[in-house]
Design a protein around this motif. Structure first.
Motif, PDB file in Angstrom:
ATOM      1  N   THR A   1       0.862  -1.174   0.000  1.00  0.00           N
ATOM      2  CA  THR A   1       0.000   0.000   0.000  1.00  0.00           C
ATOM      3  C   THR A   1       0.898   1.224   0.000  1.00  0.00           C
ATOM      4  N   PHE A   2       0.832   1.980  -1.065  1.00  0.00           N
ATOM      5  CA  PHE A   2       1.735   3.113  -1.167  1.00  0.00           C
ATOM      6  C   PHE A   2       1.244   4.335  -0.388  1.00  0.00           C
ATOM      7  N   ASP A   3       0.291   4.143   0.501  1.00  0.00           N
ATOM      8  CA  ASP A   3      -0.091   5.227   1.388  1.00  0.00           C
ATOM      9  C   ASP A   3       0.888   5.353   2.544  1.00  0.00           C
ATOM     10  N   GLU A   4       1.356   4.224   3.036  1.00  0.00           N
ATOM     11  CA  GLU A   4       2.294   4.206   4.152  1.00  0.00           C
ATOM     12  C   GLU A   4       3.250   3.056   3.909  1.00  0.00           C
TER      13      GLU A   4
ATOM     14  N   SER B   1      11.181   6.234   3.536  1.00  0.00           N
ATOM     15  CA  SER B   1      10.027   6.051   4.399  1.00  0.00           C
ATOM     16  C   SER B   1       8.978   7.108   4.087  1.00  0.00           C
ATOM     17  N   SER B   2       7.750   6.669   3.862  1.00  0.00           N
ATOM     18  CA  SER B   2       6.684   7.631   3.591  1.00  0.00           C
ATOM     19  C   SER B   2       6.336   8.429   4.848  1.00  0.00           C
ATOM     20  N   THR B   3       6.620   7.866   6.017  1.00  0.00           N
ATOM     21  CA  THR B   3       6.297   8.561   7.263  1.00  0.00           C
ATOM     22  C   THR B   3       7.163   9.803   7.446  1.00  0.00           C
ATOM     23  N   THR B   4       8.454   9.657   7.207  1.00  0.00           N
ATOM     24  CA  THR B   4       9.373  10.785   7.358  1.00  0.00           C
ATOM     25  C   THR B   4       9.522  11.574   6.075  1.00  0.00           C
ATOM     26  N   GLY B   5       9.194  10.945   4.955  1.00  0.00           N
ATOM     27  CA  GLY B   5       9.374  11.613   3.668  1.00  0.00           C
ATOM     28  C   GLY B   5      10.831  11.740   3.268  1.00  0.00           C
TER      29      GLY B   5
ATOM     30  N   VAL C   1       4.726  -4.474   7.103  1.00  0.00           N
ATOM     31  CA  VAL C   1       3.606  -4.105   7.959  1.00  0.00           C
ATOM     32  C   VAL C   1       3.475  -2.606   8.196  1.00  0.00           C
ATOM     33  N   GLY C   2       4.462  -1.838   7.781  1.00  0.00           N
ATOM     34  CA  GLY C   2       4.379  -0.422   8.072  1.00  0.00           C
ATOM     35  C   GLY C   2       5.342   0.393   7.251  1.00  0.00           C
ATOM     36  N   SER C   3       5.919   1.398   7.875  1.00  0.00           N
ATOM     37  CA  SER C   3       6.765   2.344   7.135  1.00  0.00           C
ATOM     38  C   SER C   3       8.091   2.581   7.835  1.00  0.00           C
ATOM     39  N   SER C   4       8.653   1.537   8.415  1.00  0.00           N
ATOM     40  CA  SER C   4       9.917   1.687   9.123  1.00  0.00           C
ATOM     41  C   SER C   4      11.083   1.164   8.304  1.00  0.00           C
TER      42      SER C   4
END
Length: 121
Positions: A28-31, A52-56, A101-104
């Protein structure tokens, strides 16, 4: 479950360029966190870059900063690694990897079979 299809590796002379591609299904390219690591036979894998999408932010290994660039085309679920000014020490199998599972960037726990990059001196 994530699936990776990597391509773009090959044989290039010192100073040359290659662009690796990695098409990811199930992501999922949202996160997300996605990147590349490389591995030489018999040695540990080495992280090359992660975004990381979270930090950009993209995090590069010191050995490839300035020379390598990660980018993506989210519409195509594809990540690219542009590699310029290649050196013989860049020779390795390059694997695309992602956090399942996430964006780490600390959890690139799943990866593809890789594509061979060989840089001749």
């Amino acid at each position: 479950e994530l699936h990776f299809v990597e391509s773009g590796g090959g044989l290039v002379q010192t100073g040359g360029s290659l662009r690796l591609s990695c098409t990811v299904s199930g992501i999922t390219f949202d996160e997300y966190a996605i990147g590349w690591f490389r591995q030489v036979l018999g040695k540990d894998r080495v992280g090359v870059v992660c975004f990381s999408s979270t930090t950009g932010r993209a995090y590069y290994a010191d050995s490839v900063k300035v020379r390598f660039t990660i980018s993506s085309d989210n519409a195509k679920n594809t990540v690219y690694l542009q590699m310029n000014s290649l050196k013989p020490e860049d020779t390795a199998v390059y694997h695309c990897a992602a956090d399942p599972v996430g964006s780490s960037c600390l959890n690139l726990a799943t990866w593809g079979l890789g594509t061979q990059v060989t840089v001749s001196s």
